[in-house]
Design a protein around this motif. Sequence first.
Motif, PDB file in Angstrom:
ATOM      1  N   ARG A  44       0.835  -1.202   0.000  1.00  0.00           N
ATOM      2  CA  ARG A  44       0.000   0.000   0.000  1.00  0.00           C
ATOM      3  C   ARG A  44       0.870   1.253   0.000  1.00  0.00           C
ATOM      4  O   ARG A  44       0.581   2.223  -0.705  1.00  0.00           O
ATOM      5  N   PHE A  45       1.948   1.220   0.787  1.00  0.00           N
ATOM      6  CA  PHE A  45       2.863   2.355   0.768  1.00  0.00           C
ATOM      7  C   PHE A  45       3.484   2.530  -0.617  1.00  0.00           C
ATOM      8  O   PHE A  45       3.538   3.631  -1.145  1.00  0.00           O
ATOM      9  N   GLN A  46       3.962   1.426  -1.176  1.00  0.00           N
ATOM     10  CA  GLN A  46       4.653   1.495  -2.470  1.00  0.00           C
ATOM     11  C   GLN A  46       3.729   1.969  -3.583  1.00  0.00           C
ATOM     12  O   GLN A  46       4.128   2.788  -4.417  1.00  0.00           O
ATOM     13  N   ASP A  47       2.514   1.461  -3.602  1.00  0.00           N
ATOM     14  CA  ASP A  47       1.597   1.748  -4.714  1.00  0.00           C
ATOM     15  C   ASP A  47       0.829   3.050  -4.554  1.00  0.00           C
ATOM     16  O   ASP A  47       0.429   3.662  -5.560  1.00  0.00           O
ATOM     17  N   HIS A  48       0.607   3.478  -3.301  1.00  0.00           N
ATOM     18  CA  HIS A  48      -0.293   4.612  -3.095  1.00  0.00           C
ATOM     19  C   HIS A  48       0.232   5.666  -2.117  1.00  0.00           C
ATOM     20  O   HIS A  48       0.274   6.851  -2.448  1.00  0.00           O
ATOM     21  N   THR A  49       0.609   5.220  -0.903  1.00  0.00           N
ATOM     22  CA  THR A  49       0.782   6.179   0.187  1.00  0.00           C
ATOM     23  C   THR A  49       1.899   7.176  -0.072  1.00  0.00           C
ATOM     24  O   THR A  49       1.728   8.380   0.170  1.00  0.00           O
ATOM     25  N   LEU A  50       3.064   6.712  -0.557  1.00  0.00           N
ATOM     26  CA  LEU A  50       4.178   7.635  -0.767  1.00  0.00           C
ATOM     27  C   LEU A  50       3.808   8.769  -1.711  1.00  0.00           C
ATOM     28  O   LEU A  50       4.061   9.940  -1.423  1.00  0.00           O
ATOM     29  N   LYS A  51       3.208   8.423  -2.840  1.00  0.00           N
ATOM     30  CA  LYS A  51       2.890   9.475  -3.813  1.00  0.00           C
ATOM     31  C   LYS A  51       1.804  10.403  -3.288  1.00  0.00           C
ATOM     32  O   LYS A  51       1.793  11.602  -3.604  1.00  0.00           O
ATOM     33  N   PHE A  93      -4.026  15.098   3.614  1.00  0.00           N
ATOM     34  CA  PHE A  93      -3.759  13.745   3.122  1.00  0.00           C
ATOM     35  C   PHE A  93      -4.877  12.788   3.536  1.00  0.00           C
ATOM     36  O   PHE A  93      -5.398  12.023   2.713  1.00  0.00           O
ATOM     37  N   ALA A  94      -5.240  12.804   4.824  1.00  0.00           N
ATOM     38  CA  ALA A  94      -6.236  11.858   5.342  1.00  0.00           C
ATOM     39  C   ALA A  94      -7.588  12.006   4.653  1.00  0.00           C
ATOM     40  O   ALA A  94      -8.338  11.031   4.514  1.00  0.00           O
ATOM     41  N   ASN A  95      -7.914  13.232   4.206  1.00  0.00           N
ATOM     42  CA  ASN A  95      -9.201  13.483   3.568  1.00  0.00           C
ATOM     43  C   ASN A  95      -9.147  13.442   2.046  1.00  0.00           C
ATOM     44  O   ASN A  95     -10.159  13.705   1.389  1.00  0.00           O
ATOM     45  N   ASP A  96      -7.981  13.104   1.506  1.00  0.00           N
ATOM     46  CA  ASP A  96      -7.832  12.999   0.050  1.00  0.00           C
ATOM     47  C   ASP A  96      -8.676  11.822  -0.450  1.00  0.00           C
ATOM     48  O   ASP A  96      -8.480  10.684   0.002  1.00  0.00           O
ATOM     49  N   PRO A  97      -9.606  12.048  -1.376  1.00  0.00           N
ATOM     50  CA  PRO A  97     -10.456  10.951  -1.871  1.00  0.00           C
ATOM     51  C   PRO A  97      -9.648   9.785  -2.449  1.00  0.00           C
ATOM     52  O   PRO A  97     -10.049   8.622  -2.318  1.00  0.00           O
ATOM     53  N   GLU A  98      -8.499  10.104  -3.058  1.00  0.00           N
ATOM     54  CA  GLU A  98      -7.662   9.044  -3.632  1.00  0.00           C
ATOM     55  C   GLU A  98      -7.091   8.150  -2.520  1.00  0.00           C
ATOM     56  O   GLU A  98      -7.034   6.924  -2.662  1.00  0.00           O
ATOM     57  N   PHE A 244      11.892   1.413  -1.777  1.00  0.00           N
ATOM     58  CA  PHE A 244      11.429   2.739  -2.157  1.00  0.00           C
ATOM     59  C   PHE A 244      11.820   3.825  -1.162  1.00  0.00           C
ATOM     60  O   PHE A 244      11.428   4.994  -1.291  1.00  0.00           O
ATOM     61  N   SER A 245      12.610   3.475  -0.148  1.00  0.00           N
ATOM     62  CA  SER A 245      13.018   4.463   0.856  1.00  0.00           C
ATOM     63  C   SER A 245      13.985   5.492   0.250  1.00  0.00           C
ATOM     64  O   SER A 245      14.971   5.106  -0.369  1.00  0.00           O
TER      65      SER A 245
END
Length: 248
Positions: A44-51, A93-98, A244-245
Motif C-alpha cells: 500500500r505504501f509502495q503503490d499509493h501512500t508515498l505518492k 492527506f487523510a481526507n484525500d479521496p484518492e 522505495f526508501s
Amino acid sequence: MKKILLLLTVFLNLFQVTHAQDTRYFEMRIYTAHEGKRNDLIKRFQDHTLKLFEKNGIENVAYFIPTDENNNTLTFILAYPDQASRDILWNKFANDPEWQAAYKASEANGPLVAKVEQVFMQIAPELNPEIIRWQHQGKRIFELRTYYMYPGKTENINARFRDYTRELFQKHGMTNVMYWYTVEKDGSQPKLVYLLAHKSEKAAKKSFDKFRKDPVWIMVRDKSEETGPIVEKLTSVYLKPLPFSPIK
C-alpha cells in the motif's frame, strides 16, 4: 549535459539543506502490522501512500523494517515544512479521496495495522553531518538509537556528540546519517534520536566494540560524567531500508 545539470541540482539542494537552518518538523511513525499483513501494508505504501504524501506536501524521508524477522513493524519518517503545517498537511492527506479509496480497497480483507506509535522530532542543528546522506551507497543496514537523558543533561549529551562522539563513530567505521531531538507533547525534556549506517549488523557490533574500548572515548566519557551520568537509558534497533526508501 542533462546528467551534469541533474548532479548540480542535487548538490545545490544538499548545500541548501546543510547550510540553511533546517526548520522541518519530523514525524516518525512505527506501525505494527496484523499477523500476515505487513507485506500488504508495504504494498500500500509502495503503490499509493508515498505518492499521496508527496501530493499533499509531506516529504518522504525513510522507510524501514527491522532486521529481526520476529519484529512485525514498519518504521517510517516524514517531514513537514514546519511544526505549524503538520496537522494541516496530515488532514489534507487523510481526507484525500484518492487515499480514502486506496485505504478502503487495501483493507477489504481486514485491517492491516494493529498499532501506531508516533514520535515528533526536530533537527539537532549542531549534530547533523555536513552532508545529509540521501544517496544510495551500496547495501547497508541502519541503527536507530534513542537516548533518554537524566534531567537537565540535554546540553551535556549535545556537547559530547558535537565535540567527540560523532567523529569517533566515523573513526570506527560508522556513518552518521541524521540526528534529532524529540518534541514532547507535555513539554518534558527531549530525547536524542539518531540514525547510524553500517555495512552489516555484524560490522555494527564490531564497530561499537572498538568504539567502547577507544582510549579517547573512555577519557571523554569519564570527563563528561564528572558531575554525574548523562544517559539514563538507551534503545537500539537494527533496520533495513525498503526499496522505495529515499534513505537507503
